[in-house]
Write a protein that holds these residues in place. Sequence first.
Motif, PDB file in Angstrom:
ATOM      1  N   ARG A 241      25.162 -31.612 -56.164  1.00 46.94           N
ATOM      2  CA  ARG A 241      24.092 -30.743 -55.696  1.00 46.94           C
ATOM      3  C   ARG A 241      24.666 -29.373 -55.379  1.00 46.94           C
ATOM      4  O   ARG A 241      25.791 -29.250 -54.883  1.00 46.94           O
ATOM      5  CB  ARG A 241      23.445 -31.327 -54.451  1.00 46.94           C
ATOM      6  CG  ARG A 241      21.949 -31.090 -54.373  1.00 46.94           C
ATOM      7  CD  ARG A 241      21.224 -32.301 -53.923  1.00 46.94           C
ATOM      8  NE  ARG A 241      19.782 -32.105 -53.937  1.00 46.94           N
ATOM      9  CZ  ARG A 241      18.939 -32.832 -53.232  1.00 46.94           C
ATOM     10  NH1 ARG A 241      19.390 -33.790 -52.443  1.00 46.94           N
ATOM     11  NH2 ARG A 241      17.639 -32.626 -53.304  1.00 46.94           N
ATOM     12  N   GLY A 242      23.887 -28.336 -55.665  1.00 51.80           N
ATOM     13  CA  GLY A 242      24.299 -26.969 -55.379  1.00 51.80           C
ATOM     14  C   GLY A 242      23.397 -26.340 -54.342  1.00 51.80           C
ATOM     15  O   GLY A 242      22.277 -26.804 -54.103  1.00 51.80           O
ATOM     16  N   ILE A 243      23.884 -25.253 -53.734  1.00 50.05           N
ATOM     17  CA  ILE A 243      23.131 -24.593 -52.678  1.00 50.05           C
ATOM     18  C   ILE A 243      23.149 -23.078 -52.864  1.00 50.05           C
ATOM     19  O   ILE A 243      24.142 -22.493 -53.280  1.00 50.05           O
ATOM     20  CB  ILE A 243      23.668 -24.945 -51.270  1.00 50.05           C
ATOM     21  CG1 ILE A 243      25.189 -24.771 -51.196  1.00 50.05           C
ATOM     22  CG2 ILE A 243      23.279 -26.364 -50.882  1.00 50.05           C
ATOM     23  CD1 ILE A 243      25.784 -25.040 -49.809  1.00 50.05           C
TER      24      ILE A 243
ATOM     25  N   TRP B  15      24.800 -24.103 -39.243  1.00 49.31           N
ATOM     26  CA  TRP B  15      23.787 -24.349 -40.280  1.00 49.31           C
ATOM     27  C   TRP B  15      24.380 -24.809 -41.609  1.00 49.31           C
ATOM     28  O   TRP B  15      23.767 -25.618 -42.314  1.00 49.31           O
ATOM     29  CB  TRP B  15      22.877 -23.141 -40.459  1.00 49.31           C
ATOM     30  CG  TRP B  15      23.446 -21.842 -40.955  1.00 49.31           C
ATOM     31  CD1 TRP B  15      23.647 -20.708 -40.224  1.00 49.31           C
ATOM     32  CD2 TRP B  15      23.847 -21.509 -42.306  1.00 49.31           C
ATOM     33  NE1 TRP B  15      24.164 -19.701 -41.021  1.00 49.31           N
ATOM     34  CE2 TRP B  15      24.277 -20.163 -42.294  1.00 49.31           C
ATOM     35  CE3 TRP B  15      23.876 -22.211 -43.496  1.00 49.31           C
ATOM     36  CZ2 TRP B  15      24.745 -19.516 -43.437  1.00 49.31           C
ATOM     37  CZ3 TRP B  15      24.337 -21.569 -44.650  1.00 49.31           C
ATOM     38  CH2 TRP B  15      24.765 -20.246 -44.606  1.00 49.31           C
ATOM     39  N   LEU B  16      25.570 -24.332 -41.966  1.00 49.59           N
ATOM     40  CA  LEU B  16      26.154 -24.768 -43.232  1.00 49.59           C
ATOM     41  C   LEU B  16      26.564 -26.239 -43.155  1.00 49.59           C
ATOM     42  O   LEU B  16      26.353 -27.009 -44.095  1.00 49.59           O
ATOM     43  CB  LEU B  16      27.348 -23.892 -43.611  1.00 49.59           C
ATOM     44  CG  LEU B  16      28.009 -24.204 -44.952  1.00 49.59           C
ATOM     45  CD1 LEU B  16      27.010 -24.193 -46.095  1.00 49.59           C
ATOM     46  CD2 LEU B  16      29.151 -23.223 -45.223  1.00 49.59           C
TER      47      LEU B  16
ATOM     48  N   VAL C 235      24.909 -29.203 -45.600  1.00 50.59           N
ATOM     49  CA  VAL C 235      25.719 -30.135 -46.392  1.00 50.59           C
ATOM     50  C   VAL C 235      25.506 -31.561 -45.901  1.00 50.59           C
ATOM     51  O   VAL C 235      25.369 -32.499 -46.707  1.00 50.59           O
ATOM     52  CB  VAL C 235      27.208 -29.733 -46.323  1.00 50.59           C
ATOM     53  CG1 VAL C 235      28.081 -30.795 -46.980  1.00 50.59           C
ATOM     54  CG2 VAL C 235      27.425 -28.388 -46.994  1.00 50.59           C
ATOM     55  N   HIS C 236      25.466 -31.748 -44.578  1.00 48.33           N
ATOM     56  CA  HIS C 236      25.250 -33.079 -44.017  1.00 48.33           C
ATOM     57  C   HIS C 236      23.941 -33.673 -44.519  1.00 48.33           C
ATOM     58  O   HIS C 236      23.896 -34.829 -44.959  1.00 48.33           O
ATOM     59  CB  HIS C 236      25.246 -32.977 -42.488  1.00 48.33           C
ATOM     60  CG  HIS C 236      25.306 -34.286 -41.789  1.00 48.33           C
ATOM     61  ND1 HIS C 236      24.763 -34.483 -40.524  1.00 48.33           N
ATOM     62  CD2 HIS C 236      25.829 -35.484 -42.142  1.00 48.33           C
ATOM     63  CE1 HIS C 236      24.962 -35.725 -40.139  1.00 48.33           C
ATOM     64  NE2 HIS C 236      25.605 -36.359 -41.115  1.00 48.33           N
TER      65      HIS C 236
ATOM     66  N   ARG D 284      32.335 -35.087 -50.723  1.00 48.27           N
ATOM     67  CA  ARG D 284      31.857 -35.988 -49.668  1.00 48.27           C
ATOM     68  C   ARG D 284      33.023 -36.458 -48.796  1.00 48.27           C
ATOM     69  O   ARG D 284      32.940 -36.442 -47.563  1.00 48.27           O
ATOM     70  CB  ARG D 284      31.155 -37.195 -50.308  1.00 48.27           C
ATOM     71  CG  ARG D 284      30.816 -38.327 -49.318  1.00 48.27           C
ATOM     72  CD  ARG D 284      30.100 -39.472 -50.008  1.00 48.27           C
ATOM     73  NE  ARG D 284      28.745 -39.096 -50.360  1.00 48.27           N
ATOM     74  CZ  ARG D 284      27.683 -39.237 -49.553  1.00 48.27           C
ATOM     75  NH1 ARG D 284      27.833 -39.757 -48.345  1.00 48.27           N
ATOM     76  NH2 ARG D 284      26.492 -38.873 -49.949  1.00 48.27           N
ATOM     77  N   GLU D 285      34.100 -36.884 -49.433  1.00 48.54           N
ATOM     78  CA  GLU D 285      35.234 -37.408 -48.679  1.00 48.54           C
ATOM     79  C   GLU D 285      35.802 -36.360 -47.741  1.00 48.54           C
ATOM     80  O   GLU D 285      36.042 -36.618 -46.559  1.00 48.54           O
ATOM     81  CB  GLU D 285      36.314 -37.897 -49.640  1.00 48.54           C
ATOM     82  CG  GLU D 285      37.535 -38.478 -48.955  1.00 48.54           C
ATOM     83  CD  GLU D 285      38.578 -38.970 -49.934  1.00 48.54           C
ATOM     84  OE1 GLU D 285      39.551 -39.612 -49.481  1.00 48.54           O
ATOM     85  OE2 GLU D 285      38.441 -38.711 -51.143  1.00 48.54           O
ATOM     86  N   ARG D 286      35.992 -35.157 -48.255  1.00 46.46           N
ATOM     87  CA  ARG D 286      36.591 -34.103 -47.435  1.00 46.46           C
ATOM     88  C   ARG D 286      35.652 -33.695 -46.301  1.00 46.46           C
ATOM     89  O   ARG D 286      36.102 -33.457 -45.172  1.00 46.46           O
ATOM     90  CB  ARG D 286      36.914 -32.899 -48.321  1.00 46.46           C
ATOM     91  CG  ARG D 286      37.679 -31.792 -47.622  1.00 46.46           C
ATOM     92  CD  ARG D 286      38.198 -30.813 -48.650  1.00 46.46           C
ATOM     93  NE  ARG D 286      38.950 -29.737 -48.054  1.00 46.46           N
ATOM     94  CZ  ARG D 286      39.689 -28.878 -48.726  1.00 46.46           C
ATOM     95  NH1 ARG D 286      39.799 -28.998 -50.033  1.00 46.46           N
ATOM     96  NH2 ARG D 286      40.334 -27.903 -48.130  1.00 46.46           N
TER      97      ARG D 286
END
Length: 326
Positions: free
Chosen positions: A238-240, A258-259, A263-264, A316-318
């Motif tokens: 997914r991109g933002i 907010w970032l 992402v969360h 996700r892992e990081r």
Amino acid sequence: MTGVSLPLPDGRVLLVDGGADELTLLLDGQPLLRAERQDEVWWLQGRDMPLALWAFSYQAFAIDPACQRLLLRLDDCPAELVQQGLLSPEMGGLWQVQRSMFWQLPMPWRSGAASESYPQRFVLSDGRRHPQRSPKPAGELYRRFDFRLGSWISLRTLDIEVDLERFNRWQNHPRVAEFWQEQGSLDQHRDYLERLAADPHVLTMIGCFDDQPFAYFEAYWAKEDRIAPFYAAADYDRGIHMLVGEEDHRGPHKVESWLSALVHYLLLDEPRTQRIVAEPRADNRRMIGHMQRLGFWQEKEFDFPHKRAALMVQSRERFFERCRLC
């Protein structure tokens, strides 16, 4: 730590009273849990142990961003918490709660419909093969109390009738226009937002602090996006795109809140998503710096037809290993 209050999204308030090695949790004024620590191991006593264990974990990770795991000794281990992944066994008959696993549990932060249960079926769009995307959600998507800011951070879907005027004002601000290049009239911006509303690969969102709108976000499925030819996009990447419209909500401390929330939410929405990407303009060093401080890395620079872009990536892992969600 005496007297720390942590509001929950459902309206209840968790009160933490005590010190480093002994504390009491109250939920809406009612005793929920007593905990004592000996040699790094917590002993817990309380009612409604599934809720109490979740609340104990939440307060520990929210108050101390450096806390990575909790060691517990339990007389009775709730089986549902092991199945959910909140608890996992440790040597010596102990149990542990890992920060990286706790923040992957969707409740109570995520609300509304999610992509995670949507079955996988591949389709073709403009010659690109990708999973059929779930219907877009509506309303509030995510809510969490940011302990460091003392504010609620929330995400909701954009409502054209409600948000058009502020979107137009934000896009015509010189600071925003320098990077977005989407200045225009109300009619032009209505057309822009209506096109995105009809596009199944893009979700438009409004970010709020204490329910006051301050930012506009677009989340897109990378496989169907113009970014796809420039890197090996996976099916659920997914991109933002990000825009802070209100001047009083700028600054590194607000970006971190907010970032991380954005992402969360996207990682909670779809567990099959392994990467979040972004393509800010390569000379937007301030935004790139913010992203790098929060765990994104710059994979490369590349040329879109309209800009030189930096490919920023978060895994996700990081994210869950390093996240400073509070």
